[in-house]
Design a protein around this motif. Structure first.
Motif, short mmCIF file in Angstrom:
data_model
loop_
_atom_site.label_atom_id
_atom_site.label_comp_id
_atom_site.label_asym_id
_atom_site.label_seq_id
_atom_site.Cartn_x
_atom_site.Cartn_y
_atom_site.Cartn_z
N PRO B 749 0.85 -1.23 0.05
CA PRO B 749 -0.12 -0.12 -0.03
C PRO B 749 0.89 1.20 -0.05
O PRO B 749 0.31 2.26 -0.44
N GLY B 750 2.24 1.27 0.44
CA GLY B 750 2.82 2.40 0.65
C GLY B 750 3.45 2.96 -0.68
O GLY B 750 3.98 4.14 -0.87
N TYR B 948 14.88 7.06 -2.79
CA TYR B 948 13.96 6.61 -2.37
C TYR B 948 12.64 7.46 -2.06
O TYR B 948 11.38 7.26 -2.11
N MET B 949 13.18 8.87 -2.05
CA MET B 949 12.01 9.91 -2.05
C MET B 949 11.33 10.07 -3.19
O MET B 949 10.16 10.49 -2.97
N ARG B 952 8.31 7.73 -3.13
CA ARG B 952 7.54 7.98 -2.14
C ARG B 952 6.82 9.10 -2.41
O ARG B 952 5.56 9.26 -2.18
N THR B 955 3.93 8.70 -5.20
CA THR B 955 2.95 8.16 -4.61
C THR B 955 2.19 9.15 -3.93
O THR B 955 0.76 9.35 -4.07
N ASN B 956 2.72 9.94 -3.18
CA ASN B 956 1.97 10.76 -2.34
C ASN B 956 1.22 12.04 -3.22
O ASN B 956 0.16 12.23 -2.96
N ARG B 959 -1.55 10.38 -5.07
CA ARG B 959 -2.78 10.10 -4.35
C ARG B 959 -3.51 11.42 -3.72
O ARG B 959 -4.66 11.52 -3.53
N TYR B 975 5.38 18.53 -4.24
CA TYR B 975 6.04 17.02 -3.52
C TYR B 975 7.43 17.16 -4.59
O TYR B 975 8.36 16.73 -3.89
N GLU B 982 15.71 16.49 -0.34
CA GLU B 982 16.41 15.39 -0.07
C GLU B 982 17.64 14.95 -0.84
O GLU B 982 18.46 14.56 -0.33
#
Lengths: 300, 997
Positions: B749-750, B948-949, B952, B955-956, B959, B975, B982
């Motif tokens: 889900p992440g 990795y950011m 992430r 996705t954010n 969504r 984002y 980062e």
């Protein structure tokens, strides 16, 4: 006749202390190695920059400054943890006690059965995945299907990834799994209460069960309540819901423990993670002292 | 008081009025269907038309073909087609070759050099004919898979299954892996048996075409009228040389009396029972039929309390119709009549019987030998041919071969009926969802009995059929089980739907899951698993062995086993300074294959290897830190490679003395740039500062999967461009279907499930994740905004379902097309038997470029192997490098992939990164074509510190655009700031030069 040789009081005392320590030593050793030493190591590492593959380098208070003043995600995690702790902690605790109290009324067989049912979720950690099916975002997921059929929603909802819903869901799941050892201790504690006090109180003119609970049950349960509170506090602060993903969408269910594991395992920033762990440790200590004070007032 | 009463009355009257007012609008609500009714009825009429022509649109399935011709005559004629009857070939020069092992003869070659050949012949007696092919496999190009062809009679395939008919190969244990004159297995350092590799027996074989699903006991037959006919063989996969094709009617089997009368009945035998161990057979028809180990039962021979001996054969892999194992009768057997018995165990299919056909010298001796029964039992049982009281003796002599072949068994017609039922019910389901959608409103009455003609009758018919099936199964197996209860449950439900059609809409998903459980029965019923320990030759007068150990025998076995487990040293005995330590994360079955390959490596190069099965994720990092890590790690995700290389734990293979790219080229291994890129870490700003820290092992890319039958029904073709995609989506959604492009998956889900779609869109616009110096993202460019908006709008504006279990929905057909990694092929092939021949892969939709070409770029992730700094520190870097390059070379990867598939079936098909190895995997010619067409467009982003950011934040962002109603462009730019912050922070942490603003 000469008196038999007796040891001096001090030697006797020292001898008995020695035997006490000897009996405690296996546990003490394990506790030292696996609990105390890691805490000390974490405190030390929190002042360094350590990526797990190269040697750590000293950076002083940098990690703490960044954590407390610059990290927005940490604030979100803190907020989420506090919300979750304040909601699930007391609710879980009170619910554990109430259910234990109700179960206590049943006969032996039924009590064992119900205790088993309530305790199992906490016992089998893996059972949490059943919630992933219930809250699946597929239109044929359990909850979505029911709601679609009832006509309450017209499109399937992504429960676990939608920031509007997933925090509440984590709360529900946490409360469901919070009937752990604290609960068990309540059940056994209620069993061990002295019946004579209840009879005496009945004779002295108790009006109803609530009075009995407050005046007779609580004072006798002081140690158990305390134990249950420790469990509650420590589990509330260590909530780490992975069912919503790590990291969850927009950090909506991000908690302190998840923040630590994010920095340690995904970002390889062990020093920073240690700093966050130390802060968590301090927070938990504070919460624990507060709870203890509160409980001693209640059951005094 | 009066006042109070009046008040109460007033309130109740008002409540009633309010209720009434609420009900009226609800009751009069326009159900929205009225407008579309006309369109729907039209569509349905069209549907009805195409359906009456049979379940497959143009060609029958063998099911209907069989039903039509099953009672036709079986003529006694035998028509042999040899080289003289050949009338045409694709390439005549290549078609005729010298017949191997047969002096002076020619035969027909079918393969890449000559794709088809046609024979012509005349039939005098009309009837059904079996085709028995005499063929010789081609060793040089064999990838181990069954030889597959398409057979066309008079220019067209008579039934759908004729497009993929298979002929098996013969295998045996590698003699290198056997010792003691081929009677025992080689042992490893701890004295456990080593499973030998399987090598092919290349010789002339005669076989007919069998149905792999086990639905027909006889081979496929062909109905031929009198007259001249042609038959054409089209090569689909693998090459072979054909000498003759024999057309003859399937013969009737003799009775036992007829069989017995052929031999001298006086040749009685005497003496002890002779045991023939089953685990080293003479030959087998599949490389997955290898020896297994039963360490539990002390009655299994040979056994040892401490060491693992391979003492049985078959098991869960010996399950498909036609799989045979053959043994040779040993010299100790006298010539004469023996009772034959088998010590066997069927513990896979509860409540079911596994069937075997017994053959002597390749022929079934008599009728009763055709369906030997092995019912379910968790214990080992000894079963005789015939019954124990009345055994049917067999006349054998040394040198004869005895074969046990898995057959379809007495339940094969049940399977056929189930398959037809599933197809019919799926058809009904699709007709229903056209009207109701996949989530119908339960308060609405759709009048399905009127909309779909004959619905009630069809349901009642299916219910009767299902009940009949269940009764038959219970009659044959003698017990009810979970399978029969599944069928009866489905039958009950369908009965309810027949009489109360509103129940259908209320329980639509239950109906669908009933269909799915019925179709998964095909897998359970069609399987005939059996584990075999040994064969007994029982002479006259000797007792049939019980096959069980004595009580004290098994007690002593268990006790010795218990104590032995304390002393058995599982550590590898080899040591020394030369040894390299290799870690791999994989399953146990794959580990066996890796182990056997490494044994070859050590034998060739003399470098000892210590292999360990360890998690190559976090454990690898922690172990490396502690100094206890390996020298080489295999099958590691590319992201780990970069994280480790940033922190100095990996060796840069691009510099001297390694020069990895040259080495791999020298080994004939072509790996795409997009795979190499994932293991590159750039220390500076330019390409010159790059280092390569791993070698790609695997690479997969997304493909378009679709249901051919449903798309044909809807008159659609797989979309070529994104514009076509939108068009198709409209048609699909009009039928309440959808497209498979999962954004939210319950497993992860992440992370958004379709980030690869965003990557593709970005590539197709000529953009990328990062700028040239890899210091910041390109997400603030117009291309990125467009790509992101298109991606988010798939779900928000165009209604693509956000979360679909694509594999399951493809089976039911309400998501008939979708984009998924090509590993979904494995899943569909292995676990969706009812979809055989009904689905295909295609290239993904692309974006039309300015010059008119279509760019189909897709993201192709990879897993790889790498060398850790520990190797250099320990001084074994040279050996480790040799190992690494040997492992990643096309030759080894080919062997690995082929052996994986040979051992575990098509579900384990490997996705190697090297082009040469990829071409050697068991793809059919058509599949390979389409995969290679997509491979031209594969691409991937660089891995950089802090990436990795990116996933992430993407996705954010998507969504928040979908759930939070943020405008897509704004979401991305918001984002994007996080990502760049980062990245900059990480670059500072590693001392890399910062970006210039």
């Amino acid at each position: 006749m000469k008196p038999a040789k007796t040891l001096s009081m001090r030697t006797q005392a020292r001898r008995s202390y020695l035997s006490h320590y000897a009996m405690m030593s296996p546990f003490l050793l394990a506790f030292l190695t696996f609990t105390i030493l890691p805490i000390l190591a974490a405190i030390l590492l929190s002042f360094t920059d350590f990526n797990m593959l190269q040697l750590p380098s000293f950076v002083g208070m940098d990690n703490y400054i960044r954590l407390l003043f610059e990290d927005d995600v940490y604030m979100i995690a803190l907020k989420n943890t506090l919300i979750l702790a304040l909601v699930t902690g007391p609710i879980g605790y009170i619910l554990s006690f109430v259910i234990a109290w109700l179960i206590n009324e049943l006969g032996y067989r039924l009590r064992v059965l119900f205790t088993f049912f309530m305790y199992t979720p906490a016992l089998c950690g893996g059972a949490v995945t059943i919630w992933a099916y219930i809250f699946s975002s597929d239109s044929q997921g359990f909850l979505n299907d029911i709601l679609l059929k009832l006509g309450i929603i017209s499109d399937p909802i992504s429960w676990l990834t939608n920031p509007q819903y997933n925090l509440v869901i984590v709360m529900i799941i946490t409360i469901w799994g919070s009937f752990g050892t604290g609960f068990l201790s309540f059940v056994s504690g209620l069993q061990s209460l002295d019946r004579t006090y209840f009879e005496a109180a009945a004779i002295d003119g108790l009006r109803n069960r609530w009075q009995e609970l407050y005046y007779v049950t609580f004072p006798q349960m002081k140690e158990f309540l305390l134990f249950g509170a420790v469990q509650s506090v420590s589990s509330a602060f260590s909530i780490a819901p992975t069912i919503t993903g790590n990291p969850s969408t927009n950090y909506s269910t991000h908690t302190l423990v998840l923040h630590i594991s994010d920095h340690a395992q995904i970002r390889y920033e062990m020093g920073y993670a240690s700093a966050a762990a130390v802060v968590l440790f301090i927070l938990m200590m504070a919460a624990w002292i507060g709870t203890k004070k509160l409980l001693s007032k209640v059951s005094a | 008081m009066k006042h109070g009463q009046f008040l109460k009355k007033l309130v109740s009257v008002l409540a009633v009025i309010a209720l009434f007012l609420v009900m009226v609008p609800v009751g009069l609500a326009d159900n929205g269907e009225a407008d579309t009714d006309a369109a729907v009825t039209d569509a349905l009429a069209q549907d009805g038309q195409s359906e009456t022509e049979g379940t497959a649109s143009k060609v029958d399935t063998y099911l209907s073909y069989y039903n039509v011709h099953a009672d036709a005559a079986r003529p006694g004629d035998v028509i042999t087609l040899g080289v003289e009857q050949v009338t045409g070939s694709q390439k005549t020069e290549a078609a005729l070759v010298a017949a191997p092992e047969r002096e002076g003869e020619t035969a027909v070659f079918l393969g890449n050099a000559n794709l088809w050949t046609e024979w012509q012949f005349e039939v005098t007696t009309p009837g059904v004919y079996n085709m028995m092919v005499e063929y010789y496999p081609v060793k040089e190009t064999s990838t181990g898979r069954d030889i597959t062809l398409e057979v066309a009679v008079d220019g067209k395939t008579p039934f759908v299954e004729a497009a993929t008919l298979t002929l098996p190969r013969l295998w045996k244990d590698d003699p290198e892996g056997l010792i003691n004159n081929g009677t025992e297995f080689k042992k490893d350092q701890t004295n456990n048996d080593l499973r030998p590799g399987q090598i092919e027996i290349i010789e002339w074989q005669r076989n007919s075409f069998l149905d792999p699903l086990g639905m027909y006991q006889e081979p496929y037959f062909f109905y031929l009228e009198a007259g001249v006919h042609t038959v054409r063989f089209n090569s689909v996969r693998e090459e072979m040389i054909v000498r003759t094709i024999e057309l003859s009617a399937p013969a009737a089997l003799p009775t036992y009396e007829e069989y017995a009368s052929q031999f001298d009945s006086a040749k009685t035998t005497s003496g002890e029972v002779i045991t023939l161990e089953a685990e080293i057979p003479f030959s087998k028809t599949s490389s997955t039929l290898y020896a297994l180990s039963d360490h539990q039962d002390s009655g299994t021979t040979p056994n040892h309390p401490v060491n693992m001996l391979l003492n049985t054969i078959g098991g869960a892999n010996w399950t498909s119709n036609g799989q045979e194992i053959t043994w040779m009768v040993p010299q100790t057997v006298q010539e004469g009549w023996y009772t034959l018995a088998f010590r066997a165990r069927q513990q896979e299919n509860q409540g079911m019987i596994s069937y075997r056909a017994l053959k002597i010298n390749g022929e079934i001796p008599f009728k009763e030998a055709y369906n030997l029964e092995f019912p379910y039992d968790t214990d080992w049982e000894v079963r005789t041919v015939g019954t124990t009281e009345n055994p049917l003796k067999l006349y054998v002599k040394p040198g004869d071969t005895i074969t046990l072949a898995a057959t379809a068994g007495a339940l094969c017609d049940v399977l056929r009926t189930i398959q037809q039922t599933v197809l019919d019910l799926n058809q009904i389901y699709r007709e229903i969802i056209v009207i109701t959608g996949t989530a119908p409103d339960i308060y609405q009455d759709y009048y399905l009995e009127d909309e779909i003609p004959g619905l009630k009758e069809r349901f009642l018919e299916q219910q009767a059929i299902l009940k009949e099936i269940a009764d038959k199964i219970i009659a044959v197996t003698g017990e009810t089980g979970s399978q029969t209860s599944t069928i009866l449950k489905a039958a009950d439900k369908i009965g309810i739907y027949a009489t109360k059609s509103y129940e259908i809409t209320a329980n639509l998903s239950e109906f669908k899951s009933n269909i799915e459980s019925l179709s998964s029965l095909l897998l359970t019923f069609g399987g005939q698993p059996l584990e075999l320990d040994c064969l007994y030759f029982i002479p006259d007068g000797a007792k049939v062995p019980t096959g069980r150990a004595t009580f004290f025998g098994s007690l002593s076995f268990e006790v010795r086993k218990f104590f032995g487990s304390f002393f058995n040293d599982y550590q590898d005995g080899t040591g020394g300074d030369e040894t390299i330590v290799v870690w791999v994360t994989t399953g146990r079955d794959q580990l066996q294959v890796v182990n056997s390959l490494i044994t070859n490596f050590t034998a060739e190069t003399g470098i000892p290897v210590r292999l360990a099965l360890v998690d190559t994720g976090d454990t690898l990092i922690q172990a490396t830190m502690a100094g206890k890590g390996p020298d080489v790690a295999l099958m590691v995700a590319a992201s780990y490679a970069i994280n480790l290389s940033m922190r100095g734990a990996l060796v840069d293979l691009s510099k001297a003395p390694y020069n990895i790219k040259d080495t791999m080229a020298a080994k004939g291994t072509t790996i795409d740039e997009s795979a190499w890129r994932q293991y590159i870490y750039r220390k500076g700003m330019t390409v010159a500062d790059e280092g390569i820290y791993g070698i790609p092992e695997t690479q997969t890319w997304p493909m378009l999967f679709y249901r051919t039958d449903i798309l044909e029904e809807l008159d659609l073709t797989p979309p070529d461009t994104w514009e076509d995609f939108y068009e198709m989506l409209r048609t699909l959604q009009g039928r309440n279907m959808n497209f498979g492009m999962t954004e939210t998956s319950s497993a992860l889900p992440g992370v958004s499930g379709s980030i690869d779609v965003f990557q593709s869109l970005l590539f197709q616009r000529g953009s990328n994740y990062y700028n040239d110096t890899l210091t910041k993202t390109l997400f603030d460019t117009p291309e990125a905004y467009d790509a992101f908006e298109q991606w988010a709008q798939f779900y928000s504006k165009y209604g693509v379902a956000r979360s679909v279990d694509f594999y399951n929905r493809l089976r039911t057909g309400d998501v008939p097309i979708g984009i998924s990694t090509y590993a979904t092929y494995n899943q569909l092939m292995a676990a969706a038997p009812e979809l055989r021949g009904l689905w295909k892969m295609a290239v993904t939709p692309g974006t039309v470029q300015e010059d008119g070409t279509i760019d189909r770029s897709v993201a192709a992730p990879s897993n790889g192997c790498m060398m850790l700094q520990a190797a250099e520190k320990r001084g074994v870097a040279e050996n480790a490098y040799k190992f690494l390059t040997w492992w990643a070379s096309a030759a080894t990867q080919t062997e690995y992939g082929q052996q994986l598939e040979a051992t575990m079936g098509v579900a384990a098909r490997y996705a190697p990164a090297s082009l040469e190895a990829f071409e050697q995997m068991g793809w059919t010619i058509e599949e390979k074509e389409v995969l290679l067409a997509q491979r031209q467009y594969i691409n991937h982003v660089y891995s950089i510190p802090g990436d990795y950011m990116v996933s992430r934040s993407l996705t954010n962002a998507v969504r928040s655009a979908l759930d939070g109603d943020t405008e897509p462009r704004r979401a991305l730019s918001q984002y994007n700031r996080d990502i760049n912050a980062e990245i900059t922070r990480k670059r500072k942490e590693f001392g890399l030069p910062a970006a210039e603003n």
